[in-house]
Design an enzyme around this catalytic site. Structure first.
Site, PDB file in Angstrom:
ATOM      1  N   ALA A 106       0.843  -1.209   0.000  1.00  0.00           N
ATOM      2  CA  ALA A 106       0.000   0.000   0.000  1.00  0.00           C
ATOM      3  C   ALA A 106       0.871   1.248   0.000  1.00  0.00           C
ATOM      4  O   ALA A 106       0.674   2.157  -0.809  1.00  0.00           O
ATOM      5  CB  ALA A 106      -0.929  -0.024   1.211  1.00  0.00           C
TER       6      ALA A 106
ATOM      7  N   LYS B  24      -1.264 -10.821  -6.519  1.00  0.00           N
ATOM      8  CA  LYS B  24      -0.630 -12.132  -6.521  1.00  0.00           C
ATOM      9  C   LYS B  24       0.127 -12.303  -5.205  1.00  0.00           C
ATOM     10  O   LYS B  24       0.398 -11.292  -4.565  1.00  0.00           O
ATOM     11  CB  LYS B  24       0.312 -12.266  -7.717  1.00  0.00           C
ATOM     12  CG  LYS B  24       1.388 -11.161  -7.758  1.00  0.00           C
ATOM     13  CD  LYS B  24       2.701 -11.643  -8.220  1.00  0.00           C
ATOM     14  CE  LYS B  24       3.545 -12.184  -7.116  1.00  0.00           C
ATOM     15  NZ  LYS B  24       4.731 -11.360  -6.775  1.00  0.00           N
TER      16      LYS B  24
ATOM     17  N   GLY C 206       1.513  -4.111 -16.675  1.00  0.00           N
ATOM     18  CA  GLY C 206       1.376  -2.656 -16.750  1.00  0.00           C
ATOM     19  C   GLY C 206       2.666  -1.971 -17.181  1.00  0.00           C
ATOM     20  O   GLY C 206       2.710  -0.751 -17.313  1.00  0.00           O
TER      21      GLY C 206
ATOM     22  N   HIS D 247       4.592 -13.259 -13.492  1.00  0.00           N
ATOM     23  CA  HIS D 247       5.145 -12.188 -14.333  1.00  0.00           C
ATOM     24  C   HIS D 247       5.754 -12.722 -15.647  1.00  0.00           C
ATOM     25  O   HIS D 247       5.435 -12.245 -16.730  1.00  0.00           O
ATOM     26  CB  HIS D 247       6.234 -11.412 -13.581  1.00  0.00           C
ATOM     27  CG  HIS D 247       5.767 -10.805 -12.288  1.00  0.00           C
ATOM     28  ND1 HIS D 247       4.484 -10.370 -12.094  1.00  0.00           N
ATOM     29  CD2 HIS D 247       6.426 -10.525 -11.126  1.00  0.00           C
ATOM     30  CE1 HIS D 247       4.376  -9.859 -10.873  1.00  0.00           C
ATOM     31  NE2 HIS D 247       5.535  -9.950 -10.263  1.00  0.00           N
TER      32      HIS D 247
ATOM     33  N   LYS E 209      13.977 -17.317 -16.808  1.00  0.00           N
ATOM     34  CA  LYS E 209      15.030 -17.285 -15.783  1.00  0.00           C
ATOM     35  C   LYS E 209      14.740 -16.151 -14.806  1.00  0.00           C
ATOM     36  O   LYS E 209      14.461 -15.025 -15.237  1.00  0.00           O
ATOM     37  CB  LYS E 209      16.363 -17.050 -16.491  1.00  0.00           C
ATOM     38  CG  LYS E 209      17.535 -16.903 -15.563  1.00  0.00           C
ATOM     39  CD  LYS E 209      18.811 -17.232 -16.299  1.00  0.00           C
ATOM     40  CE  LYS E 209      19.573 -15.993 -16.676  1.00  0.00           C
ATOM     41  NZ  LYS E 209      20.821 -16.274 -17.354  1.00  0.00           N
TER      42      LYS E 209
ATOM     43  N   LYS F 213      17.142 -13.780  -7.461  1.00  0.00           N
ATOM     44  CA  LYS F 213      17.406 -12.698  -6.511  1.00  0.00           C
ATOM     45  C   LYS F 213      18.882 -12.744  -6.120  1.00  0.00           C
ATOM     46  O   LYS F 213      19.520 -13.785  -6.241  1.00  0.00           O
ATOM     47  CB  LYS F 213      16.518 -12.861  -5.276  1.00  0.00           C
ATOM     48  CG  LYS F 213      15.043 -12.623  -5.622  1.00  0.00           C
ATOM     49  CD  LYS F 213      14.211 -12.353  -4.407  1.00  0.00           C
ATOM     50  CE  LYS F 213      12.806 -11.940  -4.814  1.00  0.00           C
ATOM     51  NZ  LYS F 213      12.578 -10.511  -4.812  1.00  0.00           N
TER      52      LYS F 213
ATOM     53  N   ARG G 188      14.701 -11.758 -24.746  1.00  0.00           N
ATOM     54  CA  ARG G 188      15.818 -11.859 -25.702  1.00  0.00           C
ATOM     55  C   ARG G 188      15.461 -12.933 -26.732  1.00  0.00           C
ATOM     56  O   ARG G 188      15.359 -14.118 -26.393  1.00  0.00           O
ATOM     57  CB  ARG G 188      17.093 -12.230 -24.936  1.00  0.00           C
ATOM     58  CG  ARG G 188      18.354 -12.329 -25.769  1.00  0.00           C
ATOM     59  CD  ARG G 188      19.555 -12.493 -24.861  1.00  0.00           C
ATOM     60  NE  ARG G 188      19.773 -11.275 -24.094  1.00  0.00           N
ATOM     61  CZ  ARG G 188      20.598 -10.285 -24.442  1.00  0.00           C
ATOM     62  NH1 ARG G 188      21.298 -10.380 -25.555  1.00  0.00           N
ATOM     63  NH2 ARG G 188      20.726  -9.221 -23.688  1.00  0.00           N
TER      64      ARG G 188
ATOM     65  N   ARG H  69      14.204  -4.608 -23.635  1.00  0.00           N
ATOM     66  CA  ARG H  69      14.621  -4.355 -22.248  1.00  0.00           C
ATOM     67  C   ARG H  69      13.429  -3.728 -21.513  1.00  0.00           C
ATOM     68  O   ARG H  69      13.048  -2.592 -21.790  1.00  0.00           O
ATOM     69  CB  ARG H  69      15.824  -3.405 -22.275  1.00  0.00           C
ATOM     70  CG  ARG H  69      16.243  -2.823 -20.938  1.00  0.00           C
ATOM     71  CD  ARG H  69      16.820  -3.842 -19.996  1.00  0.00           C
ATOM     72  NE  ARG H  69      18.112  -4.360 -20.414  1.00  0.00           N
ATOM     73  CZ  ARG H  69      19.293  -3.847 -20.067  1.00  0.00           C
ATOM     74  NH1 ARG H  69      19.346  -2.789 -19.290  1.00  0.00           N
ATOM     75  NH2 ARG H  69      20.412  -4.398 -20.470  1.00  0.00           N
TER      76      ARG H  69
END
Ligand SMILES: NC(=O)C1=CN([C@@H]2O[C@H](COP(=O)(O)OP(=O)(O)OC[C@H]3O[C@@H](n4cnc5c(N)ncnc54)[C@H](OP(=O)(O)O)[C@@H]3O)[C@@H](O)[C@H]2O)C=CC1
Ligand SMILES: O=C1O[C@H](COP(=O)(O)O)[C@@H](O)[C@H](O)[C@H]1O
Length: 515
Positions: free
Chosen positions: A44, A182, A215, A274, A357, A360, A370, A394
């Site tokens: 939020a 999500k 988005g 995503h 792929k 983190k 790509r 990109r």
């Protein structure tokens, strides 16, 4: 128009009336209440309120119509909520924004209450109704947008409370919509259960399952790029494309979100939603129109063509130090890195690996698509020495599209070299602010445009693809390989890429142009 200047439509007119007539999003006016549930939380303050402020600042939220409500259990006053979010909204030294900020903050009211009792939601409803009565002195409809910035475990009870206590009551029309974040479930079964629970309370047209990657500017550009350019139409298939990579990298770890993350892992956090959404837009067939249902029908079809993931096309990793977080068990196998290959069994893509792929604590932060083309047949220039043609989109940071291609090296010799055709947004669209993903998506929810939201059947197929693998990981049957923070991830992932046919161009690096 002078050179270097580009015509960009003003945002207030970015969808003209003919678009609205053709695609059926009806412009609505009347009192608008936006209710942020979980207003005390991280999302939020970092995303939802800043997006609302930006919409307000740009004139998309009319102060004569809109009021914003925060709801959560934490007992704080209106002013305390405003103080908590203020610093995330704007650089207060910016005098122009400071004035807008103080007006915006006055539109926010806070109601405290639990997520499972009618009493709290009755108070919320009273506050909303009070606002509606004060604003609807002239004829108009009432619109209620509930944004669930909450853990999914409370979605069912919150939706029930909204349905029982807080639905739009205007006789003059309007709507009630809910936005859910999500992760929507943990696997196929739990997602379907959640869908059924919410589906009993709301129609699909009222439910907005948000995936903020939909988005992002360059993700939104995908359909235009693919279907409005003759260049790409004949090339976009298995005859020309060797492999496709969709990559997400972050150069920081789970940082304070270890408890949440350990329950989900990188596949549920990033890949199943995503990256898979991006894959849909890269791989789907042309929809018969831009109507949201036509687009989403095509996304579902391509997802249904994905074949089960094979364990030997998966590499999992976990960065060293991940388990130091006190909320992460010492024996956790949760992947913070994954490379997985999806294969699409249809006429266009048979044999082309889609390499997803995500990781983190890697050596850089970027997200990109790509597309690597096949070698030139009957090559007379030794193009292979330079590397294959690649088309790179990109997504962030430094939004750009560039095509890596072989050209003659300028000079007297007939030498070839790899170069690029480059459309870097920062350079090409100077002075144009690229909207934040959340800003755009929240505006869509107000307009009733579901194109960039995930439909229930789409979500179901997305879970069908990953659930068997996720269950094997949860049972410890597929192990995460340790990797050093700040590295590229486990070396086995690069080996998998090579095995899949990706040929890295050594010695070439794309540098975003500077102004
Ligand atoms: N944070 C982020 O960057 C992102 C988050 N998301 C998703 O958005 C949603 C919200 O995320 P985020 O804001 O980080 O979450 P938080 O953990 O900050 O939770 C939000 C609020 O929900 C309440 N809450 C927390 N845990 C519980 C619980 N177990 N039972 C009931 N209420 C609880 C708390 O409010 P109170 O105690 O005051 O009621 C808290 O302030 C999640 O679904 C998340 O996956 C998606 C993308 C990015
Ligand atoms: O949904 C999520 O996304 C963020 C990354 O978002 P981005 O827009 O900055 O790329 C990620 O950090 C987080 O783990 C995940 O839940």
């Amino acid at each position: 128009m002078g050179s270097g200047q580009w015509h960009v439509e003003k945002r207030s007119t970015f969808r003209n009336d003919s678009f609205v007539r053709e695609y059926g999003t009806v412009p609505e006016t009347g009192c608008l209440s936006i209710i942020v549930l979980g207003a005390s939380g991280d999302l939020a303050k970092k995303k939802t309120f800043p997006a609302l402020f930006n919409l307000y600042r740009q004139g998309f939220l009319n102060p004569d119509e809109v009021h914003i409500f925060g709801y959560a259990r934490t007992k704080i006053s209106d002013e305390e909520l405003r103080d908590r979010i203020r610093g995330y909204l704007v650089d207060e030294k910016n005098a122009e924004q400071a004035e807008a900020l103080s007006k915006f903050l006055q539109l926010i009211k806070y109601v405290s209450g639990p997520y499972d009792s009618e009493e709290g939601f009755q108070r919320l409803d009273n506050a909303i109704s009070e606002h509606e009565i004060s604003k609807n002195s002239t004829e108009g409809s009432s619109r209620r947008l509930f944004y669930l910035a909450l853990p999914p475990s409370v979605y069912p009870s919150v939706c029930k409370m909204i349905k029982t206590c807080c639905m739009n009551k205007s006789d003059l029309g309007g709507w009630t919509r809910i936005v859910v974040e999500k992760p929507f479930g943990k696997d196929l079964e739990s997602a379907e259960q959640l869908s059924s629970q919410i589906g009993e309370l709301f129609d699909e047209s009222q439910i907005y399952r948000i995936d903020h990657y939909l988005g992002k500017e360059l993700v939104q550009n995908m359909l235009v790029l693919r279907f409005a350019n003759r260049f790409f139409l004949p090339l976009w298939n298995r005859d020309n494309i060797e492999n496709v990579q969709i990559v997400f990298r972050e150069d920081f770890g789970t940082e304070g979100r270890g408890g949440y993350f350990d329950e989900y892992g990188i596949i549920r956090d990033i890949i199943q939603n995503h990256l898979l959404q991006v894959l849909c837009l890269v791989a789907m067939e042309k929809p018969i129109s831009l109507k949201p249902e036509h687009i989403r029908d095509e996304k579902v079809k391509v997802l249904q063509s994905v074949v089960p993931i094979s364990d030997d096309e998966v590499v999992l990793g976990q960065y060293e130090g991940y388990r130091d977080d006190s909320t992460v068990p010492n024996d956790s196998n949760t992947p913070t890195f994954a490379t997985t290959i999806l294969r699409i069994h249809n006429e266009r893509w048979e044999g082309v690996p889609f390499i997803l792929k995500a990781g983190k604590a890697l050596n850089s932060r970027k997200a990109e698509i790509r597309i690597q083309f096949k070698d030139v047949p009957g090559d007379i220039f030794k193009c292979q020495k330079q590397g294959r043609n690649e088309f790179v989109i990109r997504l962030q940071p430094s939004e750009a599209m560039y095509m890596k291609l072989t050209v003659k090296q300028p000079g007297l010799e007939m030498n070839t070299v790899q170069s690029e055709l480059d459309l870097s947004y920062g350079q090409r669209y100077q002075g144009v602010a690229i909207p934040e993903a959340y800003e755009r998506l929240i505006l869509d929810t107000i307009k009733g445009d579901q194109q960039h939201f995930v439909r229930r059947d789409e979500l179901k197929v997305a879970w069908e693809i990953f659930t068997p693998l996720l269950h094997r990981i949860d049972k410890g049957e597929v192990k995460s390989i340790p990797y050093k923070p700040g590295s590229r991830g486990p070396k086995e992932a690069d080996q998998l890429l090579e095995k899949a046919g990706y040929l890295q161009t050594h010695g070439y690096i794309w540098i975003p142009p500077t102004l």
